[in-house]
Design a protein around this motif. Sequence first.
Motif, PDB file in Angstrom:
ATOM      1  N   PHE A  26       2.359  14.939  -9.538  1.00  0.00           N
ATOM      2  CA  PHE A  26       1.159  14.127  -9.800  1.00  0.00           C
ATOM      3  C   PHE A  26       0.458  13.938  -8.461  1.00  0.00           C
ATOM      4  O   PHE A  26       1.089  13.514  -7.490  1.00  0.00           O
ATOM      5  CB  PHE A  26       1.522  12.757 -10.379  1.00  0.00           C
ATOM      6  CG  PHE A  26       2.648  12.783 -11.391  1.00  0.00           C
ATOM      7  CD1 PHE A  26       2.770  13.828 -12.297  1.00  0.00           C
ATOM      8  CD2 PHE A  26       3.589  11.760 -11.432  1.00  0.00           C
ATOM      9  CE1 PHE A  26       3.798  13.858 -13.224  1.00  0.00           C
ATOM     10  CE2 PHE A  26       4.627  11.784 -12.348  1.00  0.00           C
ATOM     11  CZ  PHE A  26       4.741  12.831 -13.243  1.00  0.00           C
ATOM     12  N   VAL A  27      -0.820  14.263  -8.435  1.00  0.00           N
ATOM     13  CA  VAL A  27      -1.559  14.241  -7.175  1.00  0.00           C
ATOM     14  C   VAL A  27      -2.849  13.443  -7.359  1.00  0.00           C
ATOM     15  O   VAL A  27      -3.707  13.839  -8.152  1.00  0.00           O
ATOM     16  CB  VAL A  27      -1.911  15.676  -6.728  1.00  0.00           C
ATOM     17  CG1 VAL A  27      -2.598  15.656  -5.369  1.00  0.00           C
ATOM     18  CG2 VAL A  27      -0.660  16.559  -6.685  1.00  0.00           C
ATOM     19  N   SER A  28      -2.971  12.326  -6.648  1.00  0.00           N
ATOM     20  CA  SER A  28      -4.246  11.589  -6.703  1.00  0.00           C
ATOM     21  C   SER A  28      -5.135  12.074  -5.568  1.00  0.00           C
ATOM     22  O   SER A  28      -4.657  12.430  -4.489  1.00  0.00           O
ATOM     23  CB  SER A  28      -4.014  10.074  -6.635  1.00  0.00           C
ATOM     24  OG  SER A  28      -3.626   9.677  -5.348  1.00  0.00           O
ATOM     25  N   GLY A  62       5.789   4.548  -7.901  1.00  0.00           N
ATOM     26  CA  GLY A  62       6.417   4.293  -9.201  1.00  0.00           C
ATOM     27  C   GLY A  62       7.691   3.475  -9.074  1.00  0.00           C
ATOM     28  O   GLY A  62       8.163   2.899 -10.048  1.00  0.00           O
ATOM     29  N   SER A  63       8.250   3.426  -7.856  1.00  0.00           N
ATOM     30  CA  SER A  63       9.488   2.679  -7.623  1.00  0.00           C
ATOM     31  C   SER A  63       9.316   1.614  -6.546  1.00  0.00           C
ATOM     32  O   SER A  63       9.968   0.572  -6.573  1.00  0.00           O
ATOM     33  CB  SER A  63      10.616   3.625  -7.181  1.00  0.00           C
ATOM     34  OG  SER A  63      10.830   4.631  -8.138  1.00  0.00           O
ATOM     35  N   ILE A  87      -0.384   3.186 -12.769  1.00  0.00           N
ATOM     36  CA  ILE A  87       0.785   2.988 -11.908  1.00  0.00           C
ATOM     37  C   ILE A  87       0.435   3.282 -10.446  1.00  0.00           C
ATOM     38  O   ILE A  87       0.912   2.613  -9.538  1.00  0.00           O
ATOM     39  CB  ILE A  87       1.962   3.874 -12.402  1.00  0.00           C
ATOM     40  CG1 ILE A  87       2.375   3.426 -13.810  1.00  0.00           C
ATOM     41  CG2 ILE A  87       3.139   3.812 -11.438  1.00  0.00           C
ATOM     42  CD1 ILE A  87       3.321   4.364 -14.513  1.00  0.00           C
ATOM     43  N   PHE A  88      -0.420   4.260 -10.218  1.00  0.00           N
ATOM     44  CA  PHE A  88      -0.874   4.566  -8.855  1.00  0.00           C
ATOM     45  C   PHE A  88      -1.858   3.491  -8.349  1.00  0.00           C
ATOM     46  O   PHE A  88      -2.226   3.503  -7.179  1.00  0.00           O
ATOM     47  CB  PHE A  88      -1.594   5.930  -8.820  1.00  0.00           C
ATOM     48  CG  PHE A  88      -0.711   7.143  -8.627  1.00  0.00           C
ATOM     49  CD1 PHE A  88       0.395   7.371  -9.425  1.00  0.00           C
ATOM     50  CD2 PHE A  88      -1.014   8.083  -7.633  1.00  0.00           C
ATOM     51  CE1 PHE A  88       1.181   8.515  -9.249  1.00  0.00           C
ATOM     52  CE2 PHE A  88      -0.226   9.222  -7.448  1.00  0.00           C
ATOM     53  CZ  PHE A  88       0.863   9.433  -8.261  1.00  0.00           C
ATOM     54  N   GLU A  89      -2.303   2.626  -9.258  1.00  0.00           N
ATOM     55  CA  GLU A  89      -3.337   1.623  -8.933  1.00  0.00           C
ATOM     56  C   GLU A  89      -4.554   2.286  -8.292  1.00  0.00           C
ATOM     57  O   GLU A  89      -5.006   1.897  -7.216  1.00  0.00           O
ATOM     58  CB  GLU A  89      -2.764   0.514  -8.033  1.00  0.00           C
ATOM     59  CG  GLU A  89      -1.622  -0.248  -8.711  1.00  0.00           C
ATOM     60  CD  GLU A  89      -1.053  -1.375  -7.866  1.00  0.00           C
ATOM     61  OE1 GLU A  89      -1.834  -2.211  -7.410  1.00  0.00           O
ATOM     62  OE2 GLU A  89       0.176  -1.398  -7.676  1.00  0.00           O
ATOM     63  N   THR A  90      -5.044   3.308  -8.984  1.00  0.00           N
ATOM     64  CA  THR A  90      -6.166   4.063  -8.421  1.00  0.00           C
ATOM     65  C   THR A  90      -7.245   4.380  -9.448  1.00  0.00           C
ATOM     66  O   THR A  90      -6.944   4.536 -10.643  1.00  0.00           O
ATOM     67  CB  THR A  90      -5.683   5.380  -7.774  1.00  0.00           C
ATOM     68  OG1 THR A  90      -6.788   5.958  -7.068  1.00  0.00           O
ATOM     69  CG2 THR A  90      -5.177   6.376  -8.807  1.00  0.00           C
ATOM     70  N   GLY A 100       7.301  -2.890 -16.906  1.00  0.00           N
ATOM     71  CA  GLY A 100       6.250  -3.483 -16.068  1.00  0.00           C
ATOM     72  C   GLY A 100       6.502  -3.200 -14.597  1.00  0.00           C
ATOM     73  O   GLY A 100       7.634  -3.337 -14.120  1.00  0.00           O
ATOM     74  N   MET A 101       5.453  -2.815 -13.881  1.00  0.00           N
ATOM     75  CA  MET A 101       5.627  -2.433 -12.475  1.00  0.00           C
ATOM     76  C   MET A 101       6.221  -3.544 -11.614  1.00  0.00           C
ATOM     77  O   MET A 101       7.129  -3.287 -10.833  1.00  0.00           O
ATOM     78  CB  MET A 101       4.309  -1.901 -11.876  1.00  0.00           C
ATOM     79  CG  MET A 101       3.815  -0.598 -12.500  1.00  0.00           C
ATOM     80  SD  MET A 101       5.094   0.627 -12.837  1.00  0.00           S
ATOM     81  CE  MET A 101       5.607   1.031 -11.170  1.00  0.00           C
TER      82      MET A 101
END
Length: 369
Positions: free
Chosen positions: A200-202, A170-171, A47-50, A258-259
């Motif tokens: 949540f921390v990337s 996420g939104s 979801i973060f696309e990371t 789905g995002m």
Amino acid sequence: MKVNLRIPGPTPCPDDVLEAMGHSMINHRGPEFKELSVKITERLKKIFETKNDLLILTTSGTGGLEAAVVNTLSPGDKVLVVSIGYFGDRFAECAQIYGAQVIKLDFPWGTAADPDQIRQALRNNPEIKAVLVTHNETSTGVTNDLEAISGVVKGEFDKLLLVDAVSSIGSIPLPVDEWRCDVVVTGSQKGWMTPPGLAFVSFSEQAWKAYSQSKIPRYYFDMKRAKNYYERGQTPWTPAVSVYYGLDVALDRILAEGMPNIFKRQARMGQMVRDGAKSLGLSIFPREEVASNTVTAVKIPQGVDAKQLLKLMDEQRGVVMAGGQQSLEGKIFRIGHMGYCEYDDIQQVLDGLKATLPKVGFQPSAVGR
Ligand SMILES: *Cc1c(COP(=O)(O)O)cnc(C)c1O
């Protein structure tokens, strides 16, 4: 009366999420937790696309922001904090308290940050090490153009970019790797249909480099410790196990929708709120081009008592909204529409406003539509 909780976090949770939280306790150093934690983390990364590390901390969003600061900076470091509201100010305060030399770039509340002014500030202060910015300013209902900001901060100056994405990711689209965000923070009670308790921390490669030089003392929020434990399927300290169980179910729901569909729904929801408010004769606080699709700030009409409006909406309509923070107290009210929110929930808010506004001295009009 069923409560329609329309504050911008904590947000409502689906029944299956709440039920999942009733799971019996497990050994947080056993295989069951490991499986749960890996499954959740992998989906969050999607979801973060990371491809960066993503670590889950048992804390609120602010704890995640504090982790961003204490794991990358040293006392005396010059940092640029771009603030467009209350949460931008909070991020600045956190960096300042830990000894960073904060250069603050303030924009009027209700407007978005101007990337040109960020460029100018970075040109004027070449020693700046990091830029701290809020993606979606929950206090004013404004979304910054983070892609353009990153284009300046990363593309032109290659500074560390720390992002408060508590009420956006996420939104609202925030592809972390594409936009080269080094640290991105959110909290479980915002767009995630989950109760409060987890951040949540990337954390990027460049963030780890900064970590190795960082001299701010840290203990509970030490990201290296969190990463080392994660690799064994654990957390350094006892995690909020129940919230993990809820989040697991919420992520199933999110990925099932789905995002792209969520982003579209959020955009439609934002438009529905803004159009609905305007059709009652109300005005949106920010300009519409920068208005957020997760929280809408509406101006309190002249002569209306904001507290009374919120009180009647709550007591008579079951709609719980938020007021304004700090200098915006009494001047705006805010409608949260991130996470678990249906069009009917928004319609109930609009119907409630239509019925309640006359009781607080404002005649809703049918203009504008
Ligand atoms: C809610 C929020 C925070 C603070 O999160 P807490 O979980 O209350 O600590 C920070 N920044 C933004 C943009 C928020 O919306």
